[in-house]
Design a protein around this motif. Structure first.
Motif, short mmCIF file in Angstrom:
data_model
loop_
_atom_site.label_atom_id
_atom_site.label_comp_id
_atom_site.label_asym_id
_atom_site.label_seq_id
_atom_site.Cartn_x
_atom_site.Cartn_y
_atom_site.Cartn_z
N LEU A 300 -76.32 -45.89 17.83
CA LEU A 300 -77.03 -45.58 16.58
C LEU A 300 -78.44 -45.12 16.89
CD1 LEU A 300 -76.03 -48.67 14.41
CD2 LEU A 300 -75.21 -46.32 14.14
N GLU A 316 -79.59 -48.92 9.86
CA GLU A 316 -78.64 -47.89 10.31
C GLU A 316 -77.22 -48.45 10.37
OE1 GLU A 316 -79.56 -44.81 10.55
OE2 GLU A 316 -81.72 -45.15 10.54
N ALA A 320 -74.34 -46.68 8.41
CA ALA A 320 -73.22 -46.14 9.18
C ALA A 320 -71.90 -46.62 8.57
CB ALA A 320 -73.32 -46.57 10.64
#
Ligand SMILES: [Zn+2]
Length: 444
Positions: A300, A316, A320
């Motif tokens: 990431l 994130e 995601a």
């Protein structure tokens, strides 16, 4: 960098692979590495510093596989714009005017503090004046893969693009690798670097044994350019140029077809996905499920604070997982455990550091963070991976250890003065944009 010879982290919980927060443990760190993981209550090693875990959750340090730390100066400067407008009308002109060695250092230092405070212990940073940005990141206490930028336009520190490969070679030869820093190469993209530049840059990276980063297939506009100029697609084009191998990290990869994903997997290249930046710029959603199914190493990245606008890998993880579920219309896709893996072991593998960081095991480098789970937003607690992916954020991190050294203690940086770090970048921003009021601009 001086590090504690011995450190005892007392009374912390480790996260099991099944998502269960295990009983309390004591961790002994010596010479920057995890030495032993013990039951609680044993006498500390003579001369050890002690960090009280207070029953909190101890995790591997989070890994940011893609960032441009100096761009923190442009955070909030030009939001709510499509990528090409954002780049061509705002970011590239601002970079041409404002990026220099001092700016890269001061902004790198602020980015380092921000990332450490949100639990990021390793960053793959890519920009111009990379050595100066790395100096700031390391001063804050981070572990850094520092990649010098290459682009076929006049760039900060490299006014003549004909000398961009020579400048990168000079960067590599001048870089002093250490426990905390390794150099790398970063080509901006296949549409801002010509084929000869890409081939020479990759050859330089190969001969130096370092990683090669490149933005790839970020937007549909890029597909149009590569089709028009090379009658190809981004993934096939790089494959034809022999760019793809295990030391190549492809950033974004939003718009790849199934055959390109297969080609990338066969060549062993890694992928860094930047979901929050991609969502903010409306670039699309990378097909992470296909990457993982193909056996590609995936980490990431935050991308820069100018296109995100936060450097927080816990956010994130959340994005995601949720964006992938939305893209596939399937809530079971990319479960929390996979998101956590991408932020830790996946990120480490992506950067070729899987034998050193990303896990809490004896023999690994001592990069760890402590999360205070005793808060309303993290109560109650059923499943650790879900708690971290969907409920936690960087502000839940209390303590950070990098290479055995406590660099954040009780949410305060130990190596730099946070007020000094912020004041330096405030001053830069006021000098650079004297007519810009602070805060978001109204767009009517
Ligand atoms: Zn980027």
């Amino acid at each position: 960098m001086v590090m504690a010879d011995k450190l005892l982290i007392k009374d912390c919980r480790l996260l099991g692979e099944n998502g269960v927060c295990n009983p309390l443990r004591d961790i002994v760190v010596t010479n920057g590495a995890i030495a032993t993981i013990n039951d609680c209550g044993q006498a500390p090693p003579p001369g050890a510093d002690i960090l009280e875990g207070k029953g909190r959750l101890l995790l591997p340090g989070l890994i940011n596989t893609h960032c441009h730390s100096p761009m923190i100066l442009f955070r909030g400067l030009a939001d709510d714009l499509p990528l090409m407008t954002w780049l061509n009308e705002y970011i590239f002109p601002a970079e041409a005017r404002l990026v220099n060695a001092e700016m890269a250092y001061l902004c790198g230092r602020l980015a380092g503090v921000e990332m450490l405070l949100t639990g990021i212990t390793t960053v793959a940073d890519a920009y111009f004046h990379a050595e100066d940005a790395a100096r700031g990141l390391i001063e804050a206490g981070m572990r850094v893969v520092s990649a010098q930028g290459i682009i076929d336009f006049p760039a900060p520190g490299v006014p003549d693009p004909d000398k961009n490969i020579a400048a990168a070679a000079e960067f590599l030869s001048a870089f002093k690798p250490s426990d905390l820093a390794t150099p790398a190469i970063f080509c901006h993209s296949p549409y801002t670097c010509g084929p000869e530049t890409l081939k020479k840059a990759k050859a330089l990276a190969r001969s130096s044994g370092c990683l090669f980063f490149i933005h790839l297939a970020e937007t549909e506009a890029e597909l149009t350019i590569i089709k028009k100029e090379h009658d190809s697609s981004p993934g096939r084009y790089l494959n034809d140029l022999r760019i793809l191998d295990r030391d190549t990290v492809l950033v974004h990869c939003v718009h790849l077809d199934d055959e390109e994903i297969r080609i990338i997997a066969e060549n062993g290249a890694a992928i860094s996905i930047c979901p929050r930046s991609n969502m903010k710029l409306a670039s699309g959603i990378a097909p992470v499920d296909k990457f993982l199914d193909a056996g590609i190493r995936v980490g990431l990245g935050t991308d820069s604070a100018a296109s995100n606008n936060a450097l927080d890998i816990l956010l994130e993880m959340d994005m995601a997982a949720k964006s992938m579920k939305t893209a596939r219309d399937n809530a079971a896709i990319l479960p929390a455990r996979d998101a956590f893996a991408m932020a830790t072991t996946g990120g480490a593998d992506c950067l070729g550091l899987g034998e050193e960081i990303g896990r809490i095991e004896a023999g690994m480098r001592a990069d760890m963070i402590i999360i205070d789970t005793d808060s309303p937003s993290l109560t109650p607690q059923y499943h650790g991976h879900s708690l971290l992916t969907y409920s936690a954020c960087g502000r839940d991190v209390t303590d950070v250890i990098v290479n055995g050294r406590v660099v954040i203690k009780d949410r305060v940086p130990t190596l730099v003065n946070i007020d000094t770090v912020m004041a330096a970048v405030h001053k830069l921003s006021r000098t650079a944009f004297p007519y810009q009021p602070p805060g978001p601009r109204s767009r009517g």
